[in-house]
Motif scaffolding. Sequence first.
Motif, PDB file in Angstrom:
ATOM      1  N   THR A  99       0.532  -1.392   2.626  1.00  0.00           N
ATOM      2  CA  THR A  99       0.025  -2.396   3.559  1.00  0.00           C
ATOM      3  C   THR A  99      -1.383  -2.837   3.176  1.00  0.00           C
ATOM      4  N   LEU A 100      -2.206  -1.889   2.733  1.00  0.00           N
ATOM      5  CA  LEU A 100      -3.561  -2.238   2.320  1.00  0.00           C
ATOM      6  C   LEU A 100      -3.556  -3.207   1.144  1.00  0.00           C
ATOM      7  N   ILE A 101      -2.693  -2.939   0.171  1.00  0.00           N
ATOM      8  CA  ILE A 101      -2.613  -3.835  -0.990  1.00  0.00           C
ATOM      9  C   ILE A 101      -2.165  -5.227  -0.557  1.00  0.00           C
ATOM     10  N   SER A 102      -1.175  -5.284   0.333  1.00  0.00           N
ATOM     11  CA  SER A 102      -0.697  -6.583   0.806  1.00  0.00           C
ATOM     12  C   SER A 102      -1.796  -7.337   1.553  1.00  0.00           C
ATOM     13  N   VAL A 103      -2.517  -6.625   2.415  1.00  0.00           N
ATOM     14  CA  VAL A 103      -3.616  -7.264   3.148  1.00  0.00           C
ATOM     15  C   VAL A 103      -4.738  -7.694   2.197  1.00  0.00           C
ATOM     16  N   GLY A 104      -5.032  -6.845   1.214  1.00  0.00           N
ATOM     17  CA  GLY A 104      -6.077  -7.179   0.267  1.00  0.00           C
ATOM     18  C   GLY A 104      -5.746  -8.405  -0.560  1.00  0.00           C
TER      19      GLY A 104
END
Length: 454
Positions: A362-367
């Motif tokens: 999720t962090l990668i997607s948000v980033g």
Amino acid sequence: MFGWLRNLLQRSLSDNKGPFYITDPRSWDTFFVGQSTDAGEQVTAEKMVGVAAVWQAVGMIAGDVSKLPLGVFRRRGKDREEDRDHPASWIIRPDCWAGPEHELSSLTVWRRLMIHALIWPRGYVLIDRDERGTPIGLSNLLPDRTELKTTESGRLVVVSQIDSRYYAFAPTDVIMVENIAFDSGECDSFGPLKAAKENIGMQLAKRKFGGKFYSQGCHAGGWLEVPPGASDKARQKMEEGLKKKSEPENWFRALVLRDGFKWHSTMVAPAEAQSSELDEAEVRNVARFYRMSPSRLGVKESISYNSEEAARRAYHDETLSFWLKQIATECTLKLLTDVPYERDTHFIEHNIHALNWADTQTLISVGVQGITNGVWSPDEVRRWFNYPAWPGGIGDKPFQPLNMQLLGEEPEPPPEPAPEPAPVPGPAADDDDEEKEPEDEDTDDGDGTANDQQ
């Protein structure tokens, strides 16, 4: 740490009428004997924390509140920036020391404050200041030896026992985090320890029952029916046999009753007493006292969340937000000096985004979305994972989306295509390079035959 306090605050708490002492008999009952309950158990703070559900709830809330970053922020117009040079910033951040002695971290001070407030009516943190009034340290006051008092002149003071002596502190020098209370006066006996005493007492009684039940080899109590005409010798022999049966080495041996003797059980089995159902019900009650979802304490509930992120958000809104706002407000009012507070240039606040930190995917997607939309630069996203910045500063600049425009404005017309370049003339042809005429082919004569060459 309290040397200057002993010199400045050794005075009467009322107008020369003698000092206040914490001599209320209720304090002795609450903190030494315990709160009496209908279950027959005396509930003290130590016994309350010994209940597994209370231990888990208090530890979870106190740990989550204390680990959240707490910082001093400076207003820059509509923007904000953290002011790490402010004196209060060096004593409130969890990764800093809570005082000049370097004895406790601020993380420990905030965690203890929350543990005190979750068991007693209030939690107290004393602010240590230098001669200019600048805060330089924080230290916890014992909640069972601290309370609010009102002097005869109507002034509210915080009275605390330190080293067998009593001291009075101005409320502006004490950070107070309060649980449910009716007023700021003499109602210090009301709090979770008193409000939840019946539920905790039932848990303690059930735990004692289970301990006795298993210590006796799961043997139920009862009474022995002696047949008419039985001799005293037979009765005495049967009683001795029952006593031997209760010894640990005889737990798994069979007991034979003869000559009309009968055994009648008088104890309710744990299954019939709904012991397991009582466990779950009491866990739910503990969750209600601390305003948290029972699922946080391992109990299934009918409400389900679509993701762990939604569950953490509900945990923040229902459980933590009240405590976080209290701490931030108390720190803003009592740790900021008059100038930045009155001019409204600074404020103190928690960074709740650290609580809602998601999984790696999720962090990668948000980033990626943030970089694509120009919210963050690539280096800012790399810092989330403790990666170094790109060399040369190429990752420090945010990207700009090209397919967006301001609302209500006409889009700019596309640029006209550039004219095609004129053809470049080639070099002049020489006479020798002129194309030669092709030779005449042999022609047929009039009669259709080729002329032979002689």
